[in-house]
Each structure stands twice: as C-alpha cells, then as structure tokens.
Design an enzyme around this catalytic site. Structure first.
Site, PDB file in Angstrom:
ATOM      1  CG  LEU A  70      -1.254   0.739   7.274  1.00 22.95           C
ATOM      2  CD1 LEU A  70       0.177   0.138   7.597  1.00 22.95           C
ATOM      3  CD2 LEU A  70      -1.658   0.400   5.651  1.00 22.95           C
ATOM      4  CG  ASP A  71      -0.445   4.749   7.204  1.00 22.92           C
ATOM      5  OD1 ASP A  71       0.725   4.098   7.660  1.00 22.92           O
ATOM      6  OD2 ASP A  71      -1.031   4.274   6.164  1.00 22.92           O
ATOM      7  CD  GLU A  72      -6.116   5.311  11.578  1.00 25.41           C
ATOM      8  OE1 GLU A  72      -5.997   6.353  12.277  1.00 25.41           O
ATOM      9  OE2 GLU A  72      -6.464   5.489  10.347  1.00 25.41           O
TER      10      GLU A  72
END
Lengths: 284, 284, 284, 284
Positions: free
Chosen positions: B227-229
């Site tokens: 996530l969000d990476e």
C-alpha cells in the site's frame, strides 16, 4: 578517457540521429553518456546535445573538426564541440550589490561551477574583499564621470588578455554598448530582477509593487543590443502579499536572482544551452 | 501516415541508439518526431522513448514484432510499440468524492486525454449523474457488507469484457486485493493525498495537520501489493499556514489530487512512462 | 448564533483596533473568530477584516449600520458588513471554453463556494449541457453579429432581475463596455491567461511562446475600464520547456486558470478582499 | 521612538484583543505597526504578535513586566516582549559543508538578519577562513575521537560567555545530547535536508533517490530531544527528474537548505514565531 559535449542545430531530416551516433561510435569508439534532442516542428529545425566519453588520445589524434565536417556540411549544421576537461574561463562583472557575486563564488569554491574565474571587474570597490577572499583578481574600473567608451575598451582588453569565454553580469548596474554586446554575442549572461517581459527597465521591484502583483520574479538571459529583450535562459518566482514592502520585495528578489543566475551560468558552463530565434533550448 | 511510440529498456551498450534509429528509418522510412532517452549509470541500464511517423500501410504490412525482434533480442530489450491511432481503454474507479472524476471527465471531453472510457465502476451511487452526463456507463458495485472477493471478481470481469487497458483509482477508497493488483500490475494508477513517503495510510491530511507541516502534497503512483509503496509518477505540493484547518487542507489538497492524477493518466496514455526498480522514468 | 464579517478601510490612527473590538464585544457580545489587519505605511491607511460570531437576534435587533456609524464616522471608514448566512448571488459568464465553468460548478456542488448561482450567461450554446446538469438556468445571448449595446442591456437586466452580487467571467471572450464595467465596479472578476502585466490583450499564450518564457501564468483580477489593468487578486505560474508547443501551453494554462479564478471567487465570496489604489488586500 | 514586539499565547477569550490594544495605547501611547493573530479553535487557544512603536523613555521608565502582569495574569498568558533595538545574539554551528554558513554570513553582512553573531563553533576547521573574512571569532572544537560530553560542556560555556540567545545548526553534522537540547529548548534551529516527516535520519537524499520521489525538500525546525521531530518552521521543495543523480539531488538540495534555514533564522530574529504542541505559528 575524456568526456566531451557535442551541441548542434540544423534543419530536421531523416537519419540525422543515426548518422551522428554512428559517427561518434565508428570514429571515436564513443560511449554515449547522455543525449537530448529537440525538434521545432514549426520551423523544421533539429537541436541536439550529446555527452560522450572516449579515449583522450583518439579525440586529439583524429581531429574532430576535420572528420565531423563531412556530416556537418551534409546536414547544414551549426555545431560546437566542448571537451569537459577544458573548463570555460569566466569574468564576473559586479557593482555594489554583492549577493550574486558571493553566491557564485561560494558555488565555484564548492565545485558546483566547472570553470575558471581569472578576474572580476567592477565599477564599485565594494566587491574587492570578497574577491580577494576567494583569491580572484579584482579590477576596479569606476564608470561614473568617466569616459564610458574608454572604460569599455579597457574591459574588453582585460577579457581578451585573460582568455575569457563568458561574461556574467552579476548585478552589474551599467548598460553595455551595442558594440560590446555584439562582440560578445551569446557570451554575456545577465540577471534581470523581474519575470520578463513584465517590468523591463530600471527599478522593476518598484514597478511590481505599484502594480500590485502577487508574484515577483527574476530572469537570467543572454544580453543583446535590445535591453532586457535577449533570449531567456531561466525564470523563477516567489509569492508576495500586501504585507511586503518594497524592501521586502527587494530582499525576496535577491533569492530569486541568485537562483536564476547561478542556474544559467551552470547550464552555460555545461554546454546545455542552444539559442535560436531569441529563445533558448535547455538540455537536461 | 500514422504515428507510433516505441518504449524500451535494456542494458546500456554502445551503438544502441544508432541501431534503433537505423532500424526505424530503414524498415519503415520513419520520420522521428521526438526521442528521449535516459541512462541509469549505476545500474547500467538504458531507457528510450521514440515517437515516429510512418506510412500506416507499411507499419501494418511489415509486422513490427517480427522485424524488431532481431534488435530487441540482440540488446535484451523489454519493449512495446503503441500506435497513436489506437487509444487505450480506461476504466475509472470512484467512491463518493467526485472531484477527480469530474476533472478527468472534463479533460476527456475537452480532448486532453487521448483514450476511450467504456465504463466507470463505483462502490457508491454518487457518481452516477456525472457519468451519465458525460455518456459513460456507470456500474454501481457496493462493497460495504458485501463479499469483497466476489465483487472483485465482478470488477475484473467487467474490465475484461470492456477490453480495459488501464484502471484509474480516482479517489476509490477501497484497497484492492493482492491478486487484483498482481494481475493489473503497472496498469492501475492511484492518487494518494500526501507527498509520499510521508503520511502513508489513511487520513493523511489529519496526520499532516497534527505534524504541523508547512506544505501539503499529493502523489500519483502505480499500485503495487504494498500500500502506497508503488512507483511514484507525479507529486506536487501547496503551502499551508497555521490558519488552515483540516477542512482547508482537504480542500487545498483536492486541487493537488486533480493535478497529479490527471498528469499521471495523460502521461500513461501518451506512453511516456517506463517503470523499473520501483521508480518511474517520465519522458517529456 | 450567526457569523458575520466586517471589512473596513480608513486612515491609520491610534486606538482603532481597540475601538472596533470594544464595539463588537460591547454592542453584540461578539466572539471574535478571526481578525486580520494590514497597514499601508506609505499611504497611512489601515485595512481590517473581522470575522465574528454573535446572537442572530441581537445582530438583527440592534441595527448594525445605525450603531456602527458613530465609529465609522469618527475614523472616516469605508466599510461593509456581510452576514455569513446570506450567501452572495453569482452569475457566471462563459463562452465556448468550458474548463473554468466545469471547475466552478463542481466546486460549487462540492460546497467549496458559499454562494447561490441563479443563472449562467453565454454567447455560445456550448455550456448549456453542463449548466443544466448542475441545475442552473442557462441564458444564451449570442454576441456575434448582434447589437452589442442591446445585448449588454439584456445582460444587465438579467443580473438585476436575479439580484446578482458578483459577475464571474469564466473565460468569457467578449469585452464589456465601459458603462457595464462602471456599474459593476469591483463586482466583476475575470481570469486572464498570462501573468499580468506581461502579455496583456489577446492570445497571450502565443505571445509567451514567441518570447520564449520559461514560466507561463494566469491572473484573476477585478475588471476595470482599462483592459487587463484592474486590481490583481491572484496569480500562479507553471514551468514550460522548449518541448511545449502552443497547444501544450494552452493546456497547461487551463490548470492555472481554474486555480486562480476559483481562488479569487472563493475569497470574494468569503469577503476576504479589499481593493484600493488598483491593488487588492487579501485576508487569510 | 523605539520599536518593540509583543508575542503572546493564552486561552481564547472575549475582549482579549481590545484589552491588549487598550493597554498599549493607554500605558505607552503606542502606535501599532502590525498586529497578527491566530486562533486554534480546536484547542481554544489564542496567539498574537503586536509590533508597536513608542517613546523609548516611556518604555524603559514604565517597566513593561510590572504593568503588563495584571493583564497577563488575568488572561493566563505566556508572553514575551522584545525590543527591536536589542538584537538577539546568535551562535552558528557548522561542520564541513559551508553553503549555509556562507549564505547566512552574506545575509548578515547585507543587513538581512538583524542580530549579532559573536562566535561560530565548528567540529571541522573548514569554516575558519569564511568566519575570519566576516570578522567573526571561530572556535574549532573537534568531536571525532573526543569526549563528547566534555565538548558539549565547552560549547555551552562559550554560549554562556557570549550571551548567546539562539543557536543555529547550519549543517552541523553532530547530534546534540538531550541535556543540551533541553537547556536550549526552542532556541536551537536546525535544517534537515528532506521534507519532514519523510526521510528522517541520515542520508535523506540517498533515501529520496531510492524511493524515486519527484520532489525533494528541506525543512528548518526547532531541535527537540526527538531527532527530526521538533516543530517545523519552514519547508520548501524542488522538482527532480530521473536525470538527477544523487549528486544532483545534493546540489539542488543545498539551494533549499539555504532558503529554509535563512527564513527560519530571520523569522526567529524578528520574533515572528510562536510554538505550541510541536507546531509553530508564523506571523507575517
């Protein structure tokens, strides 16, 4: 091994890039480090910058000009080759505002600007201490009350004597004559303290204050005979509010001037700028 | 005449650019419109985007894949060719915040986004009116209380049925499963409302407010299982002050989200993005 | 409880702030929510915005104008009081470019703009669908070939009939007559697609392209009889490069236009703007 | 006449501003030059900065602390008064990167920073020349291999001996002990080379490069015992591309560091900063 930059401009034609690349590899066994290109579709013109690495012996033995001429002629190129091992020689012109001078000298010392600075010329004595601290000869040539033509002659003689390649007007508050500018065409960089073409001429921060703009700017550009009309190299802006006095605008503007002037100088030194039609092409 | 974009990545080697250019001119009599390249010196990798123009007949007759394979194999390229005449098909996912949806649809209608949008999928009914106004089928698949796996199956079936090439999460407030993400790798673009890697996870504006930052940001990125990476495509920021409440941050942030998401989508549609090592290369 | 905003301007004098604050607390038992002030030292003028909360009954019972007159007269104030519960009524003017219209309507719907929009006026039919989608009556008054004076009369009648407080020119490509402008002084907001005062007049992106600027801008301002010379409310810029065509400038510029126009409109609606001497004071 | 700044924080209450203004006018016949205020509605707290002008004799005769105590106590204020005629005394700490030092000293010399700089402390000898050029005593206290506690004792003794009010860590690459920080709470300003809270700790440009961000930043903040967690004073960012190496990031970052650190120092010197709850309030 040595590094070199080839900058060129010509009418856009098929096969151009391949021809250049083939030449560099075939003749110099070059390793391409960076290549940037730009097409102006409207004018049908092609611009390119190639940074390459090759054997220093080979580069000097096989004289580039002789070998490249065939391609350059075929494609009607305006071009130049710059060896990275040969730094440009820069003369800074300054008046009594020293923030750009101090900034450029600190960057120079820190290794940001790949050049030599054989001299600094000023119409005020204020910059002498700073020049001397950084070990650079300072020439004080006062302009007020003097014979401007004679002073320019002296300035140009100094540039010639020191083998200068680039003149940087680091807040030099005198207008150079058309003759000087013509002789140093696209080799003089100036910083103007507004986002051109807004507020040409003198006291642009005062004009910006009166107009009530919400952003102030600064512009670095090559100097041409038309004041503040030369090819723009870089611009930047900062937000201002009603709370900012003219003094605040001047102070904030100094940060912009340092930034846009130092970028322009660095790009010129790294052979990243082509100019045409009163515009510049900047290669990353 | 037709236009096409060749995007490729391979180990950096001498003669690469010339080989590609020679191929395009020799095989397709191509006119190069733009060419951009990037070298990662550390990894020794080379990235290129070539936009060219050639005869449509020639391009279809001389099957590109067959002919280019020789070069691609020799240089170990990962590559793709996209014909500009074949727009990508995009599916927008949205929840109840409609600002990104409205923005993308307006840009689509104004001709800024060269694509087809065969459908919009949402877990809230709010976007139906807007979708219908722009003439795009709206699929309402509520997630709350539902069987998430079953809904994802349905979503993926819809994507498949409509020949979708790219999924855009226009403030879709659900986390996609690892399986979904894996299947749509580098074909899902999300917008996160912070300047990543700061403030990952939920309620980033609240976190930014608590930390007392002076700039808020937004980030568009490809979605990966972390996530969000995922690889960042675009980021932008806006200044905030103590006078800004959390509501102000959310409002200001919407402007950033619109900007960074729409840029990412446009660049993807124009085949300007290469990704590697959790990074992106963006070609101008 | 209700909220109100007091905006005022007067010669700077001692005791001014205390007098205003004392009055609001003594007469209305007001709770000050925000207070901003600005002094123009050169002109000796004082500007203030006070946002306060008080009993609605009290505010209506003790007629503000009557009570405040004593202070206003003493300090020679130009002032106005706006109750937050009474939203301004806005008329949008638009031509065939719909990006600002779509943006303002979406913000309006999302609750960002605290106003009523009783009508939209256009000299092109293009905006009708969007207006109708957002439920706002659309008046198509073509200007080409028509009697401009008659059309302006009709426009002004519509503004009057609908009790309009503010006219927003959301890329309305007609020049209003001096008479119209005079009557609606500081109640017409326009967006100009350049960073004024650079590139006044028509086709500013073309002019910016020709000049080779490195930043393009947009400006929102109050309309005065002098074209593009009115008080600037907001400006913003975006970076451009040699790779950007005029079409790219126009596309990038649309993002700026949306931003600077919507900010100006919001600030006007929230009574955050004072104008004087062809400038604006913007209160945070 | 003299100028002074009153900075205060207290629970928000009715009548506060009038009480303060009345006091300044009644007791000191003060002319208010600027007044800024901020309310934190959530915490119910009020913050104010008043810059005023009054007779120097009066200010010294009628001891401010004695007279203001009544109001300060009534409203439970945390406050301080600073006379503009009494510049703060600043000690710069530096290591071997000199760009922030050179920048601050040039600004100091140009009159941008209203302070005294009685000494510079460094754990490297590199800054000695620059310090000496600007006429400021340089104390070389090497840390490597030394007894850190003893060195800190010496540093604190120097600060004490020179009556220092503010410590500026101008790229000082040592971590101060919790004891040092506690004693100099909110009187130490540091610059961190990332947009906090992203990339805390060492080598943030390397981390930013690896993450593939599209913007790099820098942050100035008050130092607290938690590394990189203190109240943020200022942040700014610059765009980077795939073409930027780690060296480019470091170079571009230096421009950001200079800007955000010098702004923070100037604001502190002009008494424009209040801090609370790990945040800062900055008054224009």
């Amino acid at each position: 091994m040595t590094k070199a930059v080839l900058l060129l401009e010509c009418p856009d034609r098929k096969g151009l890039v391949a021809a250049i690349m083939n030449f560099l590899v075939a003749e110099y066994d070059a390793n391409i480090l960076h290549a940037g290109q730009h097409q102006d579709a409207e004018l049908g013109r092609f611009f390119m910058r190639v940074e390459f690495e090759c054997s220093e012996d080979l580069l000097h033995e096989r004289v580039f000009r002789e070998r490249f001429t065939r391609i350059a002629d075929e494609y009607q190129m305006r071009w130049k080759l710059a060896e990275s091992g040969v730094p440009l020689r820069v003369c800074l012109f300054v008046s009594q505002h020293l923030h750009c001078l101090a900034d450029l000298l600190q960057r120079f010392k820190a290794g940001e600007l790949h050049c030599e600075i054989p001299l600094i010329i000023s119409n005020h004595p204020d910059g002498e201490g700073l020049s001397s601290f950084y070990g650079i000869p300072f020439h004080y040539l006062p302009t007020s009350g003097g014979d401007k033509a004679a002073i320019e002659t002296e300035q140009m003689q100094l540039l010639c004597d020191h083998g200068v390649d680039l003149v940087v007007l680091a807040r030099y508050m005198q207008i150079l004559s058309a003759g000087f500018v013509e002789q140093w065409k696209t080799r003089i960089i100036n910083v103007h303290h507004s986002f051109l073409p807004a507020f040409v001429g003198s006291r642009p921060y005062h004009a910006a204050f009166r107009r009530g703009v919400k952003l102030i700017g600064a512009t670095s550009h090559y100097v041409t005979a038309d004041l503040d009309e030369g090819p723009i190299i870089e611009q930047d802006v900062l937000r201002v509010t009603q709370g900012d006095t003219i003094s605040d605008l001047i102070r904030k503007g100094r940060d912009l001037e340092r930034i846009v002037l130092s970028r322009a100088v660095r790009w010129h030194l790294e052979h990243r700028i082509l100019h045409y039609e009163n515009k510049t092409v900047i290669f990353d």
